[in-house]
Scaffold this motif. Structure first.
Motif, mmCIF file in Angstrom:
data_model
loop_
_atom_site.group_PDB
_atom_site.id
_atom_site.type_symbol
_atom_site.label_atom_id
_atom_site.label_comp_id
_atom_site.label_asym_id
_atom_site.label_seq_id
_atom_site.Cartn_x
_atom_site.Cartn_y
_atom_site.Cartn_z
ATOM 1 N N LYS A 42 12.203 -4.508 -7.593
ATOM 2 C CA LYS A 42 11.237 -3.554 -7.157
ATOM 3 C C LYS A 42 10.960 -2.515 -8.234
ATOM 4 C CE LYS A 42 10.475 -1.008 -2.742
ATOM 5 N NZ LYS A 42 9.889 -0.070 -3.529
ATOM 6 N N THR A 49 -6.149 -2.500 -9.825
ATOM 7 C CA THR A 49 -5.813 -3.328 -8.344
ATOM 8 C C THR A 49 -7.471 -3.427 -7.640
ATOM 9 O OG1 THR A 49 -3.846 -1.498 -8.035
ATOM 10 C CG2 THR A 49 -4.968 -2.489 -6.125
ATOM 11 N N GLU A 77 -7.198 -7.548 -7.356
ATOM 12 C CA GLU A 77 -6.650 -7.823 -6.278
ATOM 13 C C GLU A 77 -7.648 -9.104 -5.616
ATOM 14 O OE1 GLU A 77 -5.136 -4.901 -3.494
ATOM 15 O OE2 GLU A 77 -5.402 -6.247 -1.711
ATOM 16 N N LEU A 125 -9.255 0.127 -0.064
ATOM 17 C CA LEU A 125 -7.889 0.882 -0.856
ATOM 18 C C LEU A 125 -7.552 2.128 -0.055
ATOM 19 C CD1 LEU A 125 -5.488 0.289 -2.626
ATOM 20 C CD2 LEU A 125 -6.781 1.406 -4.443
ATOM 21 N N ARG A 178 -6.734 1.822 3.346
ATOM 22 C CA ARG A 178 -5.340 1.230 3.235
ATOM 23 C C ARG A 178 -4.304 2.479 3.102
ATOM 24 N NH1 ARG A 178 -3.536 -2.680 -1.458
ATOM 25 N NH2 ARG A 178 -5.065 -3.946 -0.609
ATOM 26 N N GLN A 201 2.505 5.526 -3.260
ATOM 27 C CA GLN A 201 3.193 4.292 -4.448
ATOM 28 C C GLN A 201 4.292 4.969 -5.031
ATOM 29 O OE1 GLN A 201 1.372 1.271 -4.204
ATOM 30 N NE2 GLN A 201 3.412 0.682 -4.940
ATOM 31 N N ASP A 258 4.297 3.052 0.434
ATOM 32 C CA ASP A 258 3.533 1.722 -0.414
ATOM 33 C C ASP A 258 2.343 1.441 0.103
ATOM 34 O OD1 ASP A 258 3.277 -0.382 -1.736
ATOM 35 O OD2 ASP A 258 4.979 -1.522 -0.796
ATOM 36 N N ILE A 259 1.349 1.539 -0.918
ATOM 37 C CA ILE A 259 -0.091 1.299 -0.594
ATOM 38 C C ILE A 259 -0.576 0.151 -1.314
ATOM 39 C CG2 ILE A 259 -0.799 3.512 0.002
ATOM 40 C CD1 ILE A 259 -2.373 3.714 -2.764
ATOM 41 N N ARG A 260 0.621 -0.851 -1.916
ATOM 42 C CA ARG A 260 0.347 -2.175 -2.419
ATOM 43 C C ARG A 260 -0.778 -2.042 -3.740
ATOM 44 N NH1 ARG A 260 -1.828 -5.253 1.400
ATOM 45 N NH2 ARG A 260 -1.850 -3.517 3.086
ATOM 46 N N HIS A 301 -1.540 -3.082 -7.543
ATOM 47 C CA HIS A 301 -1.242 -4.452 -7.956
ATOM 48 C C HIS A 301 0.248 -4.526 -8.576
ATOM 49 C CE1 HIS A 301 -1.933 -8.237 -9.649
ATOM 50 N NE2 HIS A 301 -3.136 -8.273 -8.804
ATOM 51 N N PRO A 302 0.779 -5.475 -8.188
ATOM 52 C CA PRO A 302 2.331 -5.345 -8.854
ATOM 53 C C PRO A 302 2.375 -5.875 -10.052
ATOM 54 C CG PRO A 302 1.838 -7.271 -7.286
ATOM 55 C CD PRO A 302 0.569 -6.607 -7.295
#
Ligand SMILES: NC(=O)C1=CN([C@@H]2O[C@H](COP(=O)(O)OP(=O)(O)OC[C@H]3O[C@@H](n4cnc5c(N)ncnc54)[C@H](O)[C@@H]3O)[C@@H](O)[C@H]2O)[C@@H](O)CC1
Ligand SMILES: Nc1ncnc2c1ncn2[C@@H]1O[C@H](COP(=O)(O)OP(=O)(O)O)[C@@H](O)[C@H]1O
Ligand SMILES: [K+]
Length: 510
Positions: A2, A19, A23, A30, A33, A187, A209-211, A213-214
């Motif tokens: 993580k 992102t 995405e 976003l 989200r 984030q 966590d707003i996801r 981009h990993p």
């Protein structure tokens, strides 16, 4: 693994942009989200509140605020949005969401004069004036608004950041800053949240966590990290089936003096609970019986001096040395340390009086082996590196000191910082004020020394040791409260912490 980076707030736009493009997701979605996870968290913290007043600025933080207003309104709650716009120049997403809120019949009040800001009685205030886009201190109309809010007794929950707080350096920030009770941040925690001087603004904070981009989170560089169980546990070495006391390391602790016997005992307890195969405790003759009785598992090595440390003869079977807790600062001891550092090039952790002696004689500092671990509290660090004007300045001094002397510095505090010679800093997230008691640091020295001896690198020993120490303190506080926590209790709880980390680690490997 993580992601656990603390990015600069000025980098947020790049993470955001990547992102949105990759995405892919629209910036509006976003925002939706981010505001949705914020609203969920808000309602967890305020399940019985029915009245929410949103204080919305003109940027995307304000945009988040209007989405939160809409989502709460849709749930049938009593919501009022105060538009705090100096002019009608809103960010595009903020403008869209303000319109959506108004179009659905939401109660919208534009505030042009600070005196007209009259929040509802019993309302929860949501601070969405400024977020990560702040680029100068807040003064003028919005500064007056913030001062007014800070005088109210309503609970204040900040979106992403308390408005007016800079993400990193607030040394020159003489503007108004919201004093939030809670900050739910997107984030990653912002660097400013780590500093004691900002707790009055940030309050209790949590990361949402707003996801983003990993890939960008993994690859975008950062110099600061925060510690999570996942990251820490994965660094812990697990003894193999055929391990024996010879392979798990021999720790030598040089601790205690006639007037500070307890420090020796506490460091020894920390070490004996942290996986070292053998523990030798080097103490002045007067402390011999006490160590035998309090830590019977340890071998006791007696100094030539009856009352304090004066030197050590044989280091041939030692994997790591821990020195300093309660040893005093007499000239005899200073000479003993000089002798030790002249011959010992291996792993070492230095604490308390060992650091005070280094601070008093820069010649000793030069003798430190590369990769040594130093564990000062802020006052000890000040003696080593000089006064700091604020917490951000202290962080910079810490990094500079670590790279100049090629050592790892563990600056102890609520968010203990581990600074590396390469310029990285790791912030710890475990621990509680119940640990602010004499002796807690001695336990940590023992833990780190044992981890070094059992094969961990200096960085891993510092990271794992600090995290485990704080976690043990949290378990003690959970069981018997913070007030009653004693340093010795922290050592006694270590077994549980190691068990949890090992279980976690083994589950990951399966
Ligand atoms: N990637 C992310 O993390 C996301 C961020 N979002 C939100 O977007 C926020 C950042 O939005 P923005 O970049 O629009 O920044 P802000 O909403 O913080 O507002 C910045 C605006 O205010 C102006 N400004 C800065 N300092 C000022 C001052 N002292 N006085 C007056 N005006 C000042 C700036 O020129 C800019 O126009 C985040 O904090 C977060 O709430 C979310 O909407 C979605 C995703
Ligand atoms: N408010 C706090 N929250 C979390 N941990 C804390 C807090 N105050 C102190 N600690 C921890 O307690 C320990 C105190 O160590 P130290 O100041 O060296 O005490 P001593 O020298 O008396 O042993 C450190 O590990 C520090 O990080
Ligand atoms: K805010």
């Amino acid at each position: 693994m993580k992601n656990n980076k603390i990015f600069k707030t000025s980098d947020l736009q790049k993470l955001d942009k990547y992102t949105i493009e990759n995405e892919p997701v629209t910036s509006l979605d976003l925002m939706e989200r981010a505001a949705t996870v914020f609203t969920e968290k808000l309602l967890i913290f305020f399940p019985n509140s029915h009245i929410f007043n949103i204080l919305a600025g003109s940027g995307n933080n304000g945009g988040d605020g209007y989405v939160v207003a809409r989502l709460l309104h849709q749930k049938g709650l009593n919501v009022k949005a105060f538009g705090l716009h100096e002019n009608d120049c809103l960010s595009p997403d903020c403008a869209v969401n303000r319109k959506r809120f108004i179009d659905m019949g939401g109660c919208y009040i534009e505030v042009k004069n600070p005196d007209n800001l009259q929040p509802d009685e019993n309302s929860v205030l949501v601070d969405a004036i400024f977020g990560a886009g702040l680029n100068r201190p807040v003064t003028g109309f919005l500064g007056d608004i913030i001062h007014r809010i800070n005088c109210l007794s309503h609970p204040v929950v900040a979106i992403d950041m308390p408005s007016g707080l800079m993400g990193e350096d607030n040394g020159e920030n003489n503007g108004a800053i919201i004093k939030a009770d809670y900050t739910f941040t997107f984030q990653f925690p912002k660097l400013a949240f780590m500093f004691p001087e900002n707790v009055v603004y940030v309050g209790h904070w949590e990361v949402l966590d707003i996801r983003l981009h990993p890939i960008i989170l993994r690859e975008y560089p950062a110099a600061y990290y925060y510690l999570t169980e996942e990251v820490v546990a994965s660094r812990l070495l697990i003894p193999g089936k055929f391990s024996h006391k010879g392979t798990l390391g021999n720790t030598l602790l040089i601790v205690g003096s006639y007037s500070m016997m307890g420090a020796a005992m506490l460091a020894a307890k920390g070490a004996i609970r942290s996986g070292t195969g053998l523990l030798s405790v080097h103490v002045p003759r007067k402390l011999k019986e006490m160590i035998h009785l309090s830590v019977p598992e340890a071998l006791v090595e007696v100094d030539r001096n009856e009352f304090c440390f004066s030197g050590v003869d044989n280091l041939s079977r030692i994997q790591a040395v821990g020195i300093g807790s309660g040893i005093g600062t007499s000239p005899v001891t200073a000479e003993g340390i000089r002798q030790l550092l002249s011959v010992w090039r291996g792993k070492i952790v230095l604490d308390a009086d060992a650091l005070n002696l280094l601070a008093a004689d820069s010649g000793l500092l030069e003798l430190l082996p590369k990769g040594a671990v130093l564990t000062p509290h802020p006052k000890e660090f000040e003696r080593l590196a000089g006064k700091s004007v604020n917490d951000f300045d202290r962080l910079n001094k810490l990094s500079t000191f670590a790279s100049l002397h090629q050592v790892y510095v563990v600056l102890k505090g609520a968010h203990t910082i581990i600074a590396t010679p390469e310029g990285e800093c790791y912030f710890n997230m475990t621990g509680n004020p119940g640990m602010a008691k004499g002796g807690a640091g001695d336990v940590l020295t023992g833990i780190i020394a044992a981890l070094l001896a059992s094969g961990h690198s200096s960085l891993d020993a510092a990271i794992i040791g600090v995290y485990a120490h704080g976690w043990a303190g949290d378990l003690v506080a959970e069981e018997q409260g913070m007030r009653g926590t004693r340093a010795g209790d922290i050592a006694d709880k270590l077994g549980w912490v190691w068990k949890k980390m090992e279980t976690y680690n083994m589950a990951k490997q399966r």
